[in-house]
Motif scaffolding. Sequence first.
Motif, PDB file in Angstrom:
ATOM      1  N   LEU A  53       0.499  -0.643  -0.065  1.00 31.86           N
ATOM      2  CA  LEU A  53       0.184   0.350   0.058  1.00 31.86           C
ATOM      3  C   LEU A  53       1.156   1.163  -0.119  1.00 31.86           C
ATOM      4  CD1 LEU A  53      -2.646  -0.414   2.417  1.00 31.86           C
ATOM      5  CD2 LEU A  53      -3.193  -0.150  -0.492  1.00 31.86           C
ATOM      6  N   ALA A  54       1.983   1.266   0.554  1.00 30.05           N
ATOM      7  CA  ALA A  54       2.276   2.120   0.538  1.00 30.05           C
ATOM      8  C   ALA A  54       3.408   2.784  -0.625  1.00 30.05           C
ATOM      9  CB  ALA A  54       4.128   2.265   2.055  1.00 30.05           C
ATOM     10  N   LEU A  55       3.920   1.362  -1.338  1.00 32.19           N
ATOM     11  CA  LEU A  55       4.417   1.311  -2.547  1.00 32.19           C
ATOM     12  C   LEU A  55       3.196   2.204  -3.391  1.00 32.19           C
ATOM     13  CD1 LEU A  55       6.573   1.268  -4.199  1.00 32.19           C
ATOM     14  CD2 LEU A  55       6.364  -0.580  -4.984  1.00 32.19           C
ATOM     15  N   ALA A  56       2.459   1.735  -3.414  1.00 32.92           N
ATOM     16  CA  ALA A  56       0.905   2.186  -4.399  1.00 32.92           C
ATOM     17  C   ALA A  56       0.360   3.543  -4.091  1.00 32.92           C
ATOM     18  CB  ALA A  56       0.073   1.354  -4.199  1.00 32.92           C
ATOM     19  N   THR A  57       1.090   4.039  -2.790  1.00 35.32           N
ATOM     20  CA  THR A  57       1.000   6.131  -2.439  1.00 35.32           C
ATOM     21  C   THR A  57       1.863   6.362  -2.844  1.00 35.32           C
ATOM     22  OG1 THR A  57      -0.855   4.652  -0.264  1.00 35.32           O
ATOM     23  CG2 THR A  57       0.028   6.861  -0.620  1.00 35.32           C
ATOM     24  N   LEU A  58       3.050   5.895  -2.659  1.00 38.55           N
ATOM     25  CA  LEU A  58       4.374   6.991  -4.160  1.00 38.55           C
ATOM     26  C   LEU A  58       4.295   6.215  -4.866  1.00 38.55           C
ATOM     27  CD1 LEU A  58       7.049   7.718  -3.612  1.00 38.55           C
ATOM     28  CD2 LEU A  58       7.927   4.808  -3.645  1.00 38.55           C
ATOM     29  N   LEU A  59       3.564   5.364  -5.779  1.00 41.74           N
ATOM     30  CA  LEU A  59       3.738   5.580  -6.885  1.00 41.74           C
ATOM     31  C   LEU A  59       2.449   6.792  -7.395  1.00 41.74           C
ATOM     32  CD1 LEU A  59       4.370   1.982  -7.782  1.00 41.74           C
ATOM     33  CD2 LEU A  59       5.987   3.985  -8.007  1.00 41.74           C
ATOM     34  N   LEU A  60       1.070   6.485  -7.299  1.00 40.92           N
ATOM     35  CA  LEU A  60      -0.048   7.042  -7.413  1.00 40.92           C
ATOM     36  C   LEU A  60       0.702   8.705  -6.996  1.00 40.92           C
ATOM     37  CD1 LEU A  60      -2.864   4.721  -6.479  1.00 40.92           C
ATOM     38  CD2 LEU A  60      -2.122   5.280  -8.699  1.00 40.92           C
ATOM     39  N   ASP A  61       0.501   8.606  -5.801  1.00 43.69           N
ATOM     40  CA  ASP A  61       0.909  10.366  -5.552  1.00 43.69           C
ATOM     41  C   ASP A  61       2.069  10.790  -6.538  1.00 43.69           C
ATOM     42  OD1 ASP A  61      -0.817  10.153  -3.653  1.00 43.69           O
ATOM     43  OD2 ASP A  61       0.388  10.206  -1.907  1.00 43.69           O
ATOM     44  N   GLY A  62       3.194  10.278  -6.735  1.00 42.89           N
ATOM     45  CA  GLY A  62       3.366  10.541  -7.748  1.00 42.89           C
ATOM     46  C   GLY A  62       3.209  10.616  -9.027  1.00 42.89           C
ATOM     47  N   GLY A  63       2.906   9.740  -9.449  1.00 48.53           N
ATOM     48  CA  GLY A  63       1.793   9.602 -10.955  1.00 48.53           C
ATOM     49  C   GLY A  63       0.775  11.085 -11.673  1.00 48.53           C
ATOM     50  N   GLY A 102      -1.583  16.161   2.714  1.00 48.03           N
ATOM     51  CA  GLY A 102      -0.218  15.233   2.215  1.00 48.03           C
ATOM     52  C   GLY A 102       1.353  16.809   2.425  1.00 48.03           C
ATOM     53  N   LYS A 103       2.348  16.200   2.536  1.00 45.62           N
ATOM     54  CA  LYS A 103       3.799  16.821   2.942  1.00 45.62           C
ATOM     55  C   LYS A 103       4.215  16.680   1.084  1.00 45.62           C
ATOM     56  CE  LYS A 103       3.908  15.773   7.615  1.00 45.62           C
ATOM     57  NZ  LYS A 103       5.270  15.216   8.432  1.00 45.62           N
ATOM     58  N   GLY A 104       4.220  16.499   0.311  1.00 43.85           N
ATOM     59  CA  GLY A 104       4.697  16.962  -1.236  1.00 43.85           C
ATOM     60  C   GLY A 104       5.250  15.994  -1.804  1.00 43.85           C
ATOM     61  N   VAL A 105       6.368  15.007  -1.494  1.00 40.62           N
ATOM     62  CA  VAL A 105       7.170  14.683  -1.874  1.00 40.62           C
ATOM     63  C   VAL A 105       7.340  13.954  -3.013  1.00 40.62           C
ATOM     64  CG1 VAL A 105       9.482  13.177  -1.238  1.00 40.62           C
ATOM     65  CG2 VAL A 105       8.203  14.888   0.639  1.00 40.62           C
ATOM     66  N   ALA A 106       6.343  12.765  -2.679  1.00 39.70           N
ATOM     67  CA  ALA A 106       5.815  11.680  -4.085  1.00 39.70           C
ATOM     68  C   ALA A 106       5.838  13.063  -5.074  1.00 39.70           C
ATOM     69  CB  ALA A 106       4.911  10.960  -3.658  1.00 39.70           C
ATOM     70  N   LEU A 122      18.286  12.705 -10.763  1.00 35.05           N
ATOM     71  CA  LEU A 122      18.641  12.550  -9.319  1.00 35.05           C
ATOM     72  C   LEU A 122      17.971  13.290  -8.192  1.00 35.05           C
ATOM     73  CD1 LEU A 122      21.306  15.478 -11.903  1.00 35.05           C
ATOM     74  CD2 LEU A 122      21.338  12.923 -10.642  1.00 35.05           C
ATOM     75  N   CYS A 123      17.075  13.844  -8.020  1.00 35.98           N
ATOM     76  CA  CYS A 123      16.047  14.295  -6.748  1.00 35.98           C
ATOM     77  C   CYS A 123      15.906  13.071  -6.386  1.00 35.98           C
ATOM     78  CB  CYS A 123      15.121  15.158  -7.092  1.00 35.98           C
ATOM     79  SG  CYS A 123      15.512  16.314  -7.337  1.00 35.98           S
ATOM     80  N   CYS A 124      16.293  12.209  -7.684  1.00 37.05           N
ATOM     81  CA  CYS A 124      14.660  10.543  -6.713  1.00 37.05           C
ATOM     82  C   CYS A 124      16.617  10.298  -6.231  1.00 37.05           C
ATOM     83  CB  CYS A 124      15.079   9.906  -7.331  1.00 37.05           C
ATOM     84  SG  CYS A 124      13.154  10.245  -8.287  1.00 37.05           S
ATOM     85  N   LEU A 125      17.367   9.906  -6.514  1.00 40.45           N
ATOM     86  CA  LEU A 125      19.201   9.591  -5.858  1.00 40.45           C
ATOM     87  C   LEU A 125      18.805  10.014  -5.318  1.00 40.45           C
ATOM     88  CD1 LEU A 125      21.110   8.993  -9.321  1.00 40.45           C
ATOM     89  CD2 LEU A 125      19.886   7.313  -8.530  1.00 40.45           C
ATOM     90  N   VAL A 126      18.992  11.115  -4.809  1.00 40.97           N
ATOM     91  CA  VAL A 126      19.392  12.140  -3.923  1.00 40.97           C
ATOM     92  C   VAL A 126      18.815  11.091  -2.385  1.00 40.97           C
ATOM     93  CG1 VAL A 126      19.737  14.048  -2.562  1.00 40.97           C
ATOM     94  CG2 VAL A 126      20.571  14.174  -4.937  1.00 40.97           C
ATOM     95  N   TRP A 127      17.358  10.975  -3.019  1.00 46.95           N
ATOM     96  CA  TRP A 127      16.493  10.904  -2.171  1.00 46.95           C
ATOM     97  C   TRP A 127      17.015   8.919  -1.190  1.00 46.95           C
ATOM     98  CZ3 TRP A 127      13.553   6.510   0.372  1.00 46.95           C
ATOM     99  CH2 TRP A 127      13.177   6.558   0.835  1.00 46.95           C
ATOM    100  N   LEU A 128      17.132   8.795  -2.206  1.00 49.57           N
ATOM    101  CA  LEU A 128      17.443   6.737  -2.373  1.00 49.57           C
ATOM    102  C   LEU A 128      19.025   7.048  -1.184  1.00 49.57           C
ATOM    103  CD1 LEU A 128      16.709   5.135  -4.888  1.00 49.57           C
ATOM    104  CD2 LEU A 128      15.686   4.554  -2.862  1.00 49.57           C
ATOM    105  N   ALA A 140      15.785  12.379   4.233  1.00 53.31           N
ATOM    106  CA  ALA A 140      15.652  12.639   2.340  1.00 53.31           C
ATOM    107  C   ALA A 140      15.164  13.316   1.939  1.00 53.31           C
ATOM    108  CB  ALA A 140      15.602  10.760   2.270  1.00 53.31           C
ATOM    109  N   SER A 141      14.292  13.804   2.118  1.00 58.39           N
ATOM    110  CA  SER A 141      13.188  14.663   0.949  1.00 58.39           C
ATOM    111  C   SER A 141      13.458  15.919   1.853  1.00 58.39           C
ATOM    112  CB  SER A 141      11.940  14.381   2.122  1.00 58.39           C
ATOM    113  OG  SER A 141      11.163  12.721   2.318  1.00 58.39           O
ATOM    114  N   LEU A 142      13.865  15.955   2.438  1.00 58.10           N
ATOM    115  CA  LEU A 142      14.610  17.495   2.561  1.00 58.10           C
ATOM    116  C   LEU A 142      15.442  18.330   1.487  1.00 58.10           C
ATOM    117  CD1 LEU A 142      13.256  18.685   6.596  1.00 58.10           C
ATOM    118  CD2 LEU A 142      12.464  19.309   4.555  1.00 58.10           C
ATOM    119  N   THR A 143      16.619  16.943   2.102  1.00 62.62           N
ATOM    120  CA  THR A 143      17.270  17.440   0.728  1.00 62.62           C
ATOM    121  C   THR A 143      17.490  16.699  -0.444  1.00 62.62           C
ATOM    122  OG1 THR A 143      18.597  15.855   2.946  1.00 62.62           O
ATOM    123  CG2 THR A 143      19.892  15.926   0.645  1.00 62.62           C
TER     124      THR A 143
END
Length: 208
Positions: A53-63, A102-106, A122-128, A140-143
Amino acid sequence: IWALGAAALLGYLLGSIPFGLVLTKAAGLGDIRSIGSGNIGATNVLRTGHKGLALATLLLDGGKGAVAVLIAGIFDPTLAVLAGGGAMLGHIFPVWLGFKGGKGVATALGTLLAVMWPVGVLCCLVWLVMALLFRMSSLASLTAVAAAPVLGWALSDVPIFGMVWTDLLRAALALFIAVLVFIRHDGNIRRLLRGEEPKIGQKKPAEG
Ligand code: G3P
């Protein structure tokens, strides 16, 4: 001017769909806003223990950010940037939830990927990398979002003052995104400074 408003509204409406809340309710987990940090994002959905569910939230909020940008981008690059800004506002201030979203990261990452994919990647890589090093989602999100305007400027075709209009607009969107995300992480920033921010997946105290 109508097209500008329509693009921003399209972004806002798509952005305002609170996928984390909808998915956790549909899964019978109750209201995500009364769990963990109370946030409706993927990091907090993960605190329910449901990784899928967390992954789905990440993908849908990003999508939703990416889709808004891509639809508006069919017509014009300026409209794409406005739709991206609208999606951020919709996610963070959704009219359906009394403007408490929400906080808007995805959504930020999805929007950046669609507006200027090298910066998004690059931002996704920085997060990871930050998440692997420190295991705190907020840090990770703030950076990652802080890097966005810098990268947006540095990777534009004509850096410094010769930037063309669309480059400038995209860099401005990255800055807008970073400011919004930082404002919404005020509680996280205070906990980070106190050394009380929980690690990814851990339960956490109420916002404050
Ligand atoms: O994506 C939001 C993240 O940066 C922090 O979320 O739930 O730990 O406050 P949370």
